[in-house]
Design an enzyme around this catalytic site. Structure first.
Site, PDB file in Angstrom:
ATOM      1  N   ASP A  52       4.572  -5.979   9.361  1.00 18.17           N
ATOM      2  CA  ASP A  52       5.667  -5.623  10.272  1.00 18.17           C
ATOM      3  C   ASP A  52       5.650  -6.502  11.515  1.00 18.17           C
ATOM      4  O   ASP A  52       6.695  -6.933  12.008  1.00 18.17           O
ATOM      5  CB  ASP A  52       5.565  -4.150  10.678  1.00 18.17           C
ATOM      6  CG  ASP A  52       6.006  -3.221   9.555  1.00 18.17           C
ATOM      7  OD1 ASP A  52       6.652  -3.698   8.599  1.00 18.17           O
ATOM      8  OD2 ASP A  52       5.707  -2.015   9.636  1.00 18.17           O
ATOM      9  N   ASP A  85       0.366  -2.817  11.977  1.00 18.75           N
ATOM     10  CA  ASP A  85       0.763  -3.274  10.646  1.00 18.75           C
ATOM     11  C   ASP A  85       1.072  -4.771  10.706  1.00 18.75           C
ATOM     12  O   ASP A  85       2.057  -5.198  11.310  1.00 18.75           O
ATOM     13  CB  ASP A  85       2.000  -2.482  10.191  1.00 18.75           C
ATOM     14  CG  ASP A  85       2.359  -2.789   8.751  1.00 18.75           C
ATOM     15  OD1 ASP A  85       2.567  -3.976   8.422  1.00 18.75           O
ATOM     16  OD2 ASP A  85       2.417  -1.856   7.938  1.00 18.75           O
ATOM     17  N   ARG A 145       0.848  -1.180   0.000  1.00 15.50           N
ATOM     18  CA  ARG A 145       0.000   0.000   0.000  1.00 15.50           C
ATOM     19  C   ARG A 145       0.882   1.228   0.000  1.00 15.50           C
ATOM     20  O   ARG A 145       1.715   1.394   0.882  1.00 15.50           O
ATOM     21  CB  ARG A 145      -0.825  -0.025   1.302  1.00 15.50           C
ATOM     22  CG  ARG A 145      -2.260   0.219   1.089  1.00 15.50           C
ATOM     23  CD  ARG A 145      -3.047  -0.019   2.339  1.00 15.50           C
ATOM     24  NE  ARG A 145      -2.556   0.647   3.537  1.00 15.50           N
ATOM     25  CZ  ARG A 145      -3.353   1.032   4.528  1.00 15.50           C
ATOM     26  NH1 ARG A 145      -4.653   0.840   4.437  1.00 15.50           N
ATOM     27  NH2 ARG A 145      -2.863   1.588   5.603  1.00 15.50           N
ATOM     28  N   THR A 191      -0.887   7.523  -0.796  1.00 15.34           N
ATOM     29  CA  THR A 191      -2.198   7.446  -1.479  1.00 15.34           C
ATOM     30  C   THR A 191      -3.061   6.315  -0.909  1.00 15.34           C
ATOM     31  O   THR A 191      -4.258   6.262  -1.187  1.00 15.34           O
ATOM     32  CB  THR A 191      -1.998   7.171  -2.978  1.00 15.34           C
ATOM     33  OG1 THR A 191      -1.386   5.876  -3.107  1.00 15.34           O
ATOM     34  CG2 THR A 191      -1.110   8.212  -3.634  1.00 15.34           C
TER      35      THR A 191
HETATM   36  C1  PRP Z   1      -1.409  -4.481   4.462  1.00 12.82           C
HETATM   37  C2  PRP Z   1      -2.300  -5.702   4.589  1.00 12.82           C
HETATM   38  C3  PRP Z   1      -3.136  -5.619   3.341  1.00 12.82           C
HETATM   39  C4  PRP Z   1      -3.313  -4.142   3.167  1.00 12.82           C
HETATM   40  C5  PRP Z   1      -4.670  -3.760   3.659  1.00 12.82           C
HETATM   41  O1  PRP Z   1      -0.364  -4.729   3.600  1.00 12.82           O
HETATM   42  O2  PRP Z   1      -1.594  -6.895   4.723  1.00 12.82           O
HETATM   43  O3  PRP Z   1      -2.529  -6.190   2.209  1.00 12.82           O
HETATM   44  O4  PRP Z   1      -2.311  -3.497   3.954  1.00 12.82           O
HETATM   45  O5  PRP Z   1      -4.938  -2.423   3.413  1.00 12.82           O
HETATM   46  P1  PRP Z   1      -6.003  -1.949   2.340  1.00 12.82           P
HETATM   47  O6  PRP Z   1      -7.237  -2.761   2.562  1.00 12.82           O
HETATM   48  O7  PRP Z   1      -6.187  -0.500   2.674  1.00 12.82           O
HETATM   49  O8  PRP Z   1      -5.416  -2.144   0.988  1.00 12.82           O
HETATM   50  P2  PRP Z   1       0.821  -3.668   3.343  1.00 12.82           P
HETATM   51  O9  PRP Z   1       0.491  -2.818   2.163  1.00 12.82           O
HETATM   52  O10 PRP Z   1       1.129  -2.963   4.632  1.00 12.82           O
HETATM   53  O11 PRP Z   1       2.013  -4.588   2.881  1.00 12.82           O
HETATM   54  P3  PRP Z   1       2.801  -5.733   3.705  1.00 12.82           P
HETATM   55  O12 PRP Z   1       1.870  -6.914   3.819  1.00 12.82           O
HETATM   56  O13 PRP Z   1       3.967  -6.019   2.814  1.00 12.82           O
HETATM   57  O14 PRP Z   1       3.201  -5.178   5.042  1.00 12.82           O
HETATM   58  N1  URA Z   2      -2.619  -2.782   6.876  1.00 13.81           N
HETATM   59  C1  URA Z   2      -2.284  -3.266   8.090  1.00 13.81           C
HETATM   60  O1  URA Z   2      -1.374  -4.101   8.212  1.00 13.81           O
HETATM   61  N2  URA Z   2      -2.968  -2.835   9.166  1.00 13.81           N
HETATM   62  C2  URA Z   2      -3.979  -1.948   9.069  1.00 13.81           C
HETATM   63  O2  URA Z   2      -4.579  -1.597  10.094  1.00 13.81           O
HETATM   64  C3  URA Z   2      -4.298  -1.440   7.794  1.00 13.81           C
HETATM   65  C4  URA Z   2      -3.608  -1.889   6.712  1.00 13.81           C
END
Ligand code: PRP
Ligand code: URA
Length: 209
Positions: free
Chosen positions: A203, A200, A104, A108
């Site tokens: 993380d 997150d 994400r 944005t």
């Molecule tokens: C997080 C999560 C989803 C997304 C959800 O991933 O695992 O994929 O955010 O948010 P959304 O519904 O607003 O799209 P992130 O983009 O943080 O990537 P990561 O899994 O690599 O940490």
């Molecule tokens: N992605 C995450 O990992 N946590 C949130 O709360 C939203 C998006």
């Protein structure tokens, strides 16, 4: 219209409490995500069809039921979806696993694709998309869109924690997709994080930040 199933089970609620807790470390967090995923697999597979076969117990011949030849695909959304794969595979060991890499954009909040590797025959498989978090729904709808563009017909979405906004976005964009969640939380904050959520997920699973 796709359904939204909230898994209402004491074991799941108990484990959710500990993944939400900021003092839970990465090792325990990973174990709990795996266990919750395994428990969710029980409900996600509830509509699988059965067929009757004949077997022989040590006592006599009998008829008994097995799941009728389903081809399954698990599709974790990288990174955090990876944490759900092992739990699901414990229950569904014959499933193939495809990967979609999305992150994400922090400004944005829009998903950016960086990887996609799927089983060739995804059009013939029942696909289960895995991501612990459904926040704005941008990542989930992007992942479902990629799968449909490549021929997927039958998709279920499995998230551990969802925001109402994300559920609405998936429902309105892809009304044929069933959504399974362990909790629908209150809302998104100004950074599009789920409140109360767990922070997150990627993380916390991988110890990054
Ligand atoms: C997080 C999560 C989803 C997304 C959800 O991933 O695992 O994929 O955010 O948010 P959304 O519904 O607003 O799209 P992130 O983009 O943080 O990537 P990561 O899994 O690599 O940490
Ligand atoms: N992605 C995450 O990992 N946590 C949130 O709360 C939203 C998006």
């Amino acid at each position: 219209m796709g359904k939204v199933v909230v898994l209402d089970h004491p074991l799941i609620k108990h484990k959710l409490t500990f993944i939400r807790d900021k003092n839970t470390g990465a090792k325990e967090f990973r174990e709990l995500v795996k266990e919750i995923s395994m428990l969710m697999a029980y409900e996600v597979t509830r509509d699988f069809t059965l067929e009757e076969i004949e077997i022989e117990t040590p006592i006599c011949k009998t008829k008994s039921q097995i799941i009728s030849g389903k081809k399954l695909g698990l599709v974790p959304v990288l990174r955090a979806g990876l944490g759900m794969v092992d739990g699901m595979l414990n229950i569904l060991p014959a499933a193939k696993v495809g990967h979609i890499g999305l992150y994400r954009d922090p400004k944005t909040f829009k998903p950016v694709e960086y990887f996609c590797k799927l089983p060739q025959d995804i059009g013939e498989r029942d696909l289960i998309v895995l991501d612990p978090m459904l926040a704005t729904g941008g990542s989930a709808t992007a992942a479902i869109g990629f799968l449909k563009k490549r021929g997927a017909q039958n998709i279920k979405l499995v998230n551990i924690i969802a925001a109402p906004e994300g559920i609405e976005k998936v429902k309105s964009t892809y009304p044929d997709v069933d959504i399974y969640v362990a909790s629908i939380d209150e809302k998104l904050n100004e950074h599009a994080y789920i409140v109360p959520g767990l922070g997150d997920a990627g993380d916390r699973l991988f110890g990054t930040k």
